[in-house]
Design an enzyme around this catalytic site. Structure first.
Site, PDB file in Angstrom:
ATOM      1  N   GLY A  56       1.786   0.075  13.695  1.00 16.30           N
ATOM      2  CA  GLY A  56       2.137  -1.340  13.750  1.00 16.30           C
ATOM      3  C   GLY A  56       2.478  -1.652  15.196  1.00 16.30           C
ATOM      4  N   HIS A  71     -20.124  -6.893  22.559  1.00 16.24           N
ATOM      5  CA  HIS A  71     -20.272  -7.344  23.948  1.00 16.24           C
ATOM      6  C   HIS A  71     -19.196  -8.343  24.383  1.00 16.24           C
ATOM      7  CE1 HIS A  71     -21.750 -11.359  22.823  1.00 16.24           C
ATOM      8  NE2 HIS A  71     -22.284 -10.726  21.783  1.00 16.24           N
ATOM      9  N   HIS A 106      -3.849  -1.134  19.817  1.00 12.98           N
ATOM     10  CA  HIS A 106      -4.402  -0.077  18.969  1.00 12.98           C
ATOM     11  C   HIS A 106      -5.445  -0.694  18.040  1.00 12.98           C
ATOM     12  CE1 HIS A 106      -3.548   3.379  15.835  1.00 12.98           C
ATOM     13  NE2 HIS A 106      -4.817   3.308  16.203  1.00 12.98           N
TER      14      HIS A 106
HETATM   15  C1  LIG Z   1      -5.297   7.478  12.215  1.00 17.74           C
HETATM   16  C2  LIG Z   1      -4.298   6.499  11.617  1.00 17.74           C
HETATM   17  O1  LIG Z   1      -3.745   6.720  10.591  1.00 17.74           O
HETATM   18  S1  LIG Z   1      -3.946   5.122  12.541  1.00 17.74           S
HETATM   19  C3  LIG Z   1      -2.965   4.077  11.476  1.00 17.74           C
HETATM   20  C4  LIG Z   1      -3.779   2.995  10.854  1.00 17.74           C
HETATM   21  N1  LIG Z   1      -2.940   2.196   9.910  1.00 17.74           N
HETATM   22  C5  LIG Z   1      -3.007   0.874   9.877  1.00 17.74           C
HETATM   23  O2  LIG Z   1      -3.780   0.270  10.586  1.00 17.74           O
HETATM   24  C6  LIG Z   1      -1.998   0.187   8.970  1.00 17.74           C
HETATM   25  C7  LIG Z   1      -2.031  -1.324   9.093  1.00 17.74           C
HETATM   26  N2  LIG Z   1      -0.934  -1.887   8.316  1.00 17.74           N
HETATM   27  C8  LIG Z   1      -1.097  -2.693   7.243  1.00 17.74           C
HETATM   28  O3  LIG Z   1      -2.205  -3.050   6.823  1.00 17.74           O
HETATM   29  C9  LIG Z   1       0.217  -3.099   6.578  1.00 17.74           C
HETATM   30  O4  LIG Z   1       0.028  -3.064   5.175  1.00 17.74           O
HETATM   31  C10 LIG Z   1       0.745  -4.476   7.052  1.00 17.74           C
HETATM   32  C11 LIG Z   1       1.268  -4.295   8.487  1.00 17.74           C
HETATM   33  C12 LIG Z   1      -0.312  -5.551   7.040  1.00 17.74           C
HETATM   34  C13 LIG Z   1       1.878  -4.982   6.140  1.00 17.74           C
HETATM   35  O5  LIG Z   1       2.870  -4.024   6.079  1.00 17.74           O
HETATM   36  P1  LIG Z   1       4.241  -4.371   5.311  1.00 17.74           P
HETATM   37  O6  LIG Z   1       4.872  -5.580   5.951  1.00 17.74           O
HETATM   38  O7  LIG Z   1       5.053  -3.118   5.270  1.00 17.74           O
HETATM   39  O8  LIG Z   1       3.777  -4.843   3.905  1.00 17.74           O
HETATM   40  P2  LIG Z   1       4.057  -4.162   2.468  1.00 17.74           P
HETATM   41  O9  LIG Z   1       3.459  -2.796   2.403  1.00 17.74           O
HETATM   42  O10 LIG Z   1       5.503  -4.318   2.171  1.00 17.74           O
HETATM   43  O11 LIG Z   1       3.215  -5.092   1.500  1.00 17.74           O
HETATM   44  C14 LIG Z   1       3.613  -6.416   1.204  1.00 17.74           C
HETATM   45  C15 LIG Z   1       2.550  -7.048   0.333  1.00 17.74           C
HETATM   46  O12 LIG Z   1       1.372  -7.260   1.115  1.00 17.74           O
HETATM   47  C16 LIG Z   1       0.246  -6.557   0.544  1.00 17.74           C
HETATM   48  N3  LIG Z   1      -0.510  -6.005   1.662  1.00 17.74           N
HETATM   49  C17 LIG Z   1      -0.053  -5.182   2.631  1.00 17.74           C
HETATM   50  N4  LIG Z   1      -1.025  -4.895   3.509  1.00 17.74           N
HETATM   51  C18 LIG Z   1      -2.125  -5.533   3.072  1.00 17.74           C
HETATM   52  C19 LIG Z   1      -3.458  -5.598   3.558  1.00 17.74           C
HETATM   53  N5  LIG Z   1      -3.818  -4.944   4.682  1.00 17.74           N
HETATM   54  N6  LIG Z   1      -4.343  -6.351   2.894  1.00 17.74           N
HETATM   55  C20 LIG Z   1      -3.974  -7.016   1.753  1.00 17.74           C
HETATM   56  N7  LIG Z   1      -2.725  -6.978   1.244  1.00 17.74           N
HETATM   57  C21 LIG Z   1      -1.805  -6.242   1.898  1.00 17.74           C
HETATM   58  C22 LIG Z   1       0.867  -5.484  -0.342  1.00 17.74           C
HETATM   59  O13 LIG Z   1      -0.001  -5.103  -1.376  1.00 17.74           O
HETATM   60  C23 LIG Z   1       2.118  -6.178  -0.844  1.00 17.74           C
HETATM   61  O14 LIG Z   1       1.742  -7.067  -1.873  1.00 17.74           O
HETATM   62  P3  LIG Z   1       2.714  -7.302  -3.138  1.00 17.74           P
HETATM   63  O15 LIG Z   1       3.971  -7.894  -2.569  1.00 17.74           O
HETATM   64  O16 LIG Z   1       1.934  -8.241  -3.995  1.00 17.74           O
HETATM   65  O17 LIG Z   1       2.945  -5.959  -3.739  1.00 17.74           O
END
Ligand SMILES: CC(=O)SCCNC(=O)CCNC(=O)[C@H](O)C(C)(C)COP(=O)(O)OP(=O)(O)OC[C@H]1O[C@@H](n2cnc3c(N)ncnc32)[C@H](O)[C@@H]1OP(=O)(O)O
Length: 212
Positions: free
Chosen positions: A73, A140, A149
């Site tokens: 994040g 492009h 990130h």
């Molecule tokens: C190599 C690696 O691992 S690098 C790491 C890569 N990781 C990423 O890119 C992670 C990106 N982070 C996300 O997508 C996260 O889910 C975020 C930042 C969008 C939200 O995180 P949080 O604020 O903690 O949300 P939280 O998990 O509490 O979810 C809240 C609600 O949003 C929904 N929600 C969360 N993320 C998403 C998403 N990407 N798409 C759709 N819905 C989502 C959840 O299902 C939840 O719904 P509900 O209330 O109906 O149950």
């Protein structure tokens, strides 16, 4: 002669970087961890050398640093590490995995990390300390800022502008000519079809701002 490398951090992101740099044949002195408490295992033969403070044992002229801190994040911790060691005169190695594809006109800042299978197309620039994670694709004329990130599998269409400190989650897609302002977060799997204002979190298809 290329300088040896010291990796800051020993988590998952650091391990992937070490793997890639060993593939390149780079010499890696070791890795550090913020928490110096316990002795840690070597990673792929690369020894643990101590807490981040032990970096000061080395002169900035005798090695290059690699920022091995990942982010899911806010990239705040990565940014602080980069800026703190830059201010002390250290330089950061720009890692490009051998399987990445870079257009000859692509411009890369200091300490960028272009991971396996990532693509940067013509006319695009990538800022300092930015990660293009596994299979991220930048088309492009994109302009990507510092401490960004792009998580695994993200796709940016042409002429997208991403400001400093943005996180674009795994598998997200951004259509052409979108502007993503600083420190915002795009959720995994989103499709971004409108500009995203500074500091906001958006997700979904199409991506919408999360109400808090
Ligand atoms: C190599 C690696 O691992 S690098 C790491 C890569 N990781 C990423 O890119 C992670 C990106 N982070 C996300 O997508 C996260 O889910 C975020 C930042 C969008 C939200 O995180 P949080 O604020 O903690 O949300 P939280 O998990 O509490 O979810 C809240 C609600 O949003 C929904 N929600 C969360 N993320 C998403 C998403 N990407 N798409 C759709 N819905 C989502 C959840 O299902 C939840 O719904 P509900 O209330 O109906 O149950």
């Amino acid at each position: 002669m290329s300088l040896p490398i010291l990796v800051i951090g020993g988590g998952g992101h650091a391990r992937v970087l070490i793997d890639g740099m060993l593939l390149q044949g780079r010499t890696i002195i070791g890795y550090t961890e913020m928490d110096t408490g316990a002795k840690r295992e070597a990673i792929l033969g690369v020894p643990f050398v101590g807490g981040d403070d032990c970096i000061h044992r080395y002169s900035p002229h005798e090695l290059l640093l690699v920022n091995g801190i990942g982010s899911i994040g806010s990239p705040e911790r990565r940014r602080k590490i980069f800026e703190s060691f830059k201010s002390k005169g250290y330089s950061f190695y720009s890692f490009v995995h051998p399987s990445a594809i870079l257009a000859p006109t692509a411009q890369l800042g200091e300490g960028v990390q272009i991971m396996a299978g990532a693509i940067v197309q013509t006319g695009s620039s990538i800022g300092d300390n930015t990660i293009l994670n596994t299979k991220a694709s930048v088309d492009h004329d994109c302009n990507i800022g510092n401490h960004v990130h792009l998580a695994p599998g993200t796709t940016l269409s042409g002429s997208v502008h991403v400001e400093d400190g943005v996180h674009i989650g795994t598998g997200a897609t951004v259509i052409q000519q979108i502007h993503i302002y600083k420190n915002s977060i795009i959720g995994a799997g989103s499709v971004v079809v409108k500009d995203v204002m500074a500091g906001r979190t958006v997700y979904g298809v199409p991506a919408k701002e999360v109400k808090v």
